[in-house]
Design a protein around this motif. Sequence first.
Motif, PDB file in Angstrom:
ATOM      1  N   LYS A 178     -16.150  15.127  31.850  1.00  0.00           N
ATOM      2  CA  LYS A 178     -17.300  14.620  32.595  1.00  0.00           C
ATOM      3  C   LYS A 178     -17.651  13.216  32.135  1.00  0.00           C
ATOM      4  CE  LYS A 178     -20.593  16.864  29.488  1.00  0.00           C
ATOM      5  NZ  LYS A 178     -21.569  17.936  29.314  1.00  0.00           N
ATOM      6  N   CYS A 179     -18.450  12.551  32.928  1.00  0.00           N
ATOM      7  CA  CYS A 179     -18.745  11.152  32.695  1.00  0.00           C
ATOM      8  C   CYS A 179     -20.118  10.838  33.281  1.00  0.00           C
ATOM      9  CB  CYS A 179     -17.672  10.295  33.369  1.00  0.00           C
ATOM     10  SG  CYS A 179     -17.930   8.524  33.278  1.00  0.00           S
TER      11      CYS A 179
ATOM     12  N   LEU B 160     -22.657   7.698  34.464  1.00  0.00           N
ATOM     13  CA  LEU B 160     -22.602   6.289  34.842  1.00  0.00           C
ATOM     14  C   LEU B 160     -24.003   5.758  35.111  1.00  0.00           C
ATOM     15  CD1 LEU B 160     -19.658   6.253  37.417  1.00  0.00           C
ATOM     16  CD2 LEU B 160     -19.613   5.435  35.069  1.00  0.00           C
TER      17      LEU B 160
ATOM     18  N   LEU C  36     -13.926   7.002  38.519  1.00  0.00           N
ATOM     19  CA  LEU C  36     -15.018   6.110  38.918  1.00  0.00           C
ATOM     20  C   LEU C  36     -15.236   6.117  40.414  1.00  0.00           C
ATOM     21  CD1 LEU C  36     -14.917   2.632  37.178  1.00  0.00           C
ATOM     22  CD2 LEU C  36     -16.696   4.338  37.181  1.00  0.00           C
ATOM     23  N   THR C  37     -14.133   6.177  41.131  1.00  0.00           N
ATOM     24  CA  THR C  37     -14.130   6.022  42.574  1.00  0.00           C
ATOM     25  C   THR C  37     -15.070   6.998  43.275  1.00  0.00           C
ATOM     26  OG1 THR C  37     -11.847   5.355  42.434  1.00  0.00           O
ATOM     27  CG2 THR C  37     -12.667   5.974  44.615  1.00  0.00           C
TER      28      THR C  37
ATOM     29  N   GLU D 119     -12.772  -0.617  43.209  1.00  0.00           N
ATOM     30  CA  GLU D 119     -11.769   0.441  43.155  1.00  0.00           C
ATOM     31  C   GLU D 119     -10.391  -0.122  42.810  1.00  0.00           C
ATOM     32  OE1 GLU D 119     -12.463   3.083  46.591  1.00  0.00           O
ATOM     33  OE2 GLU D 119     -10.321   3.527  46.443  1.00  0.00           O
TER      34      GLU D 119
ATOM     35  N   SER E  84     -17.903   8.130  42.440  1.00  0.00           N
ATOM     36  CA  SER E  84     -19.323   8.112  42.107  1.00  0.00           C
ATOM     37  C   SER E  84     -20.198   7.636  43.261  1.00  0.00           C
ATOM     38  CB  SER E  84     -19.551   7.218  40.885  1.00  0.00           C
ATOM     39  OG  SER E  84     -19.057   5.919  41.136  1.00  0.00           O
ATOM     40  N   ARG E  85     -21.386   8.202  43.335  1.00  0.00           N
ATOM     41  CA  ARG E  85     -22.348   7.857  44.378  1.00  0.00           C
ATOM     42  C   ARG E  85     -23.723   7.708  43.753  1.00  0.00           C
ATOM     43  NH1 ARG E  85     -18.906   6.537  46.591  1.00  0.00           N
ATOM     44  NH2 ARG E  85     -17.900   7.054  48.557  1.00  0.00           N
TER      45      ARG E  85
ATOM     46  N   LEU F 210     -20.413  12.429  36.897  1.00  0.00           N
ATOM     47  CA  LEU F 210     -19.143  12.823  37.492  1.00  0.00           C
ATOM     48  C   LEU F 210     -18.538  13.964  36.701  1.00  0.00           C
ATOM     49  CD1 LEU F 210     -17.502   9.304  37.985  1.00  0.00           C
ATOM     50  CD2 LEU F 210     -18.505  10.758  39.744  1.00  0.00           C
TER      51      LEU F 210
ATOM     52  N   GLN G  61      -7.432   0.992  40.228  1.00  0.00           N
ATOM     53  CA  GLN G  61      -6.391   1.804  40.854  1.00  0.00           C
ATOM     54  C   GLN G  61      -5.130   1.050  41.223  1.00  0.00           C
ATOM     55  OE1 GLN G  61      -8.081   4.221  43.955  1.00  0.00           O
ATOM     56  NE2 GLN G  61      -9.080   5.488  42.407  1.00  0.00           N
TER      57      GLN G  61
ATOM     58  N   PHE H  20     -10.130   6.276  34.535  1.00  0.00           N
ATOM     59  CA  PHE H  20     -10.844   5.838  35.704  1.00  0.00           C
ATOM     60  C   PHE H  20      -9.942   5.809  36.919  1.00  0.00           C
ATOM     61  CE2 PHE H  20     -14.273   3.557  33.120  1.00  0.00           C
ATOM     62  CZ  PHE H  20     -14.846   4.786  32.883  1.00  0.00           C
TER      63      PHE H  20
ATOM     64  N   ARG I  43     -26.622   6.175  49.931  1.00  0.00           N
ATOM     65  CA  ARG I  43     -25.694   6.417  48.824  1.00  0.00           C
ATOM     66  C   ARG I  43     -24.804   5.192  48.661  1.00  0.00           C
ATOM     67  NH1 ARG I  43     -28.552   9.387  47.605  1.00  0.00           N
ATOM     68  NH2 ARG I  43     -28.563  11.633  47.271  1.00  0.00           N
ATOM     69  N   PHE I  44     -24.760   4.695  47.428  1.00  0.00           N
ATOM     70  CA  PHE I  44     -23.960   3.518  47.136  1.00  0.00           C
ATOM     71  C   PHE I  44     -22.753   3.909  46.298  1.00  0.00           C
ATOM     72  CE2 PHE I  44     -28.266   2.252  47.903  1.00  0.00           C
ATOM     73  CZ  PHE I  44     -28.176   1.078  48.625  1.00  0.00           C
ATOM     74  N   GLY I  45     -21.600   3.337  46.611  1.00  0.00           N
ATOM     75  CA  GLY I  45     -20.375   3.661  45.893  1.00  0.00           C
ATOM     76  C   GLY I  45     -19.751   2.435  45.243  1.00  0.00           C
ATOM     77  N   LEU I  46     -18.671   2.652  44.503  1.00  0.00           N
ATOM     78  CA  LEU I  46     -18.018   1.570  43.765  1.00  0.00           C
ATOM     79  C   LEU I  46     -16.714   1.130  44.421  1.00  0.00           C
ATOM     80  CD1 LEU I  46     -18.590   2.866  40.115  1.00  0.00           C
ATOM     81  CD2 LEU I  46     -19.952   1.224  41.404  1.00  0.00           C
TER      82      LEU I  46
END
Lengths: 247, 247
Positions: free
Chosen positions: B182-183, B185, A81-82, B92, A84-85, A241, B96, B172, B85-88
């Motif tokens: 692959k994933c 989102l 997940l980390t 995290e 992803s953009r 991803l 994690q 994740f 660009r937006f991230g998560l």
Amino acid sequence: MSERIDKDRFEPAYAQLAAILRRQIAGGIYPPGGKIPSESSIGKEYGLSVMTVRQAIGVLTQQGLVERVQGCGTFVKSVSLTGSRFGLESIEDIFQDPGRTRVKVLRMSPGRADAKTAEKLELAEGARVILIRRLLLRENLPAMCHEGRIRCDFTRPLVEAELEVGPLSDLFRGNGGGVAKKCALTILPTVFDSEQARLLNQPEGGPAFRLEYLVYDFDDIPFGWGWFTAAPETLVLKTKLGLWDES
Amino acid sequence: MSERIDKDRFEPAYAQLAAILRRQIAGGIYPPGGKIPSESSIGKEYGLSVMTVRQAIGVLTQQGLVERVQGCGTFVKSVSLTGSRFGLESIEDIFQDPGRTRVKVLRMSPGRADAKTAEKLELAEGARVILIRRLLLRENLPAMCHEGRIRCDFTRPLVEAELEVGPLSDLFRGNGGGVAKKCALTILPTVFDSEQARLLNQPEGGPAFRLEYLVYDFDDIPFGWGWFTAAPETLVLKTKLGLWDES
DNA sequence: AAGTGGTCTAGACCACTAT
DNA sequence: TAGTGGTCTAGACCACTTT
């Protein structure tokens, strides 16, 4: 290692190598967490210099597929997940294609800064600002509402420019303007109020995105703050991803 | 050009040059839309080879500050929404840092695929799936709800692994696992339903984010689909564009 | 034709990691 | 100590854009 680099191809060597390594990873030759061969050994294998191999691995690194660890090796990353953009490609055309976008100004008038605006624009509460409320239409269909506050400082030419072009169009279009040095963006979930619901033909209380911005000029002074409201269909935040085909 | 490259410094030459060019852009020496000097002339100016100059400009390119145009030059970009660009990063730690994250399973049971699930997991409607509903707590405070559907295919070991570890944590987290190839989102705005409101201590009908995922294994078979629901305070989507200090 | 970025070579030395 | 990635050189040729 059946595949070879064809230097006569239009595709550059580093791109060919990146594609080969990508296929090898997808094929399970190098599993997630596993180590790919060293740069120098790959270079020997394919008859390429180290710098070219590095460039190929750089492509995979930027795609989030592998991770370089100095003194240790290059490892295949697991999907996470980390990495992803999300981008704003879905509303790019609204800002960049003036031909298909129309702007309907609902309000543009002088006003006073409330507490929130004063904080954002670094003004005293009650200071003069310009209030803007607009509806953005794409192909004559309502797409987004905009509500903004602009610093009322006519010693600065950019305020006038701002009012002339209509909105932040030039700023956000990325051309001409050049008055903005930096910008902070936030995406929030919200619900349509009655006016937005009416303007955008959406249910009141329904889910919506709010894209909030704060723009600074080249003197690091915040000169504009506001937000766009968009339906979930209009602003699409998707990303992929891992190992998708041909990407 | 008062600044020089100090090759004895710990900071590599390309990073020093990138910082110098960045300051020059911020200082207005090269305005938005303007052209910076050619790579070879910068190389001569600072006593660096072209490849090193290219690396420096590559840093600025990746930061979205300049744009290379082949055969034409390198130009300073205006601030533009498009490049954001937006991230998560804000969630995290939930995935994690298992030490601070607790998972409360509300439901884990066999069930049947509804139309949407069947489409996503490429199954027939009514096929057997495993339904999961969980609450994720960070520091013992409710952070996100999770609702998921997993392919019920015990010939595949990953399903069992999936159930054992609890959720998609390993997937994740990016470690161990490695079952996901692959994933996809998607982030959507939504509103809290009564159960989510109760679990997360939020107002019913209030705005929330929905983070939807679809995970594929190495045979390109979709094996998991679901979504997380989070309050706006939990999932923060912020980004900065243009010339901020020291970044 | 001249200038620019895009690619590539065949080395080199360094910092870091593992053994 | 051996192997790895990180940085760097001093060139080269090509594709592209502008004049």
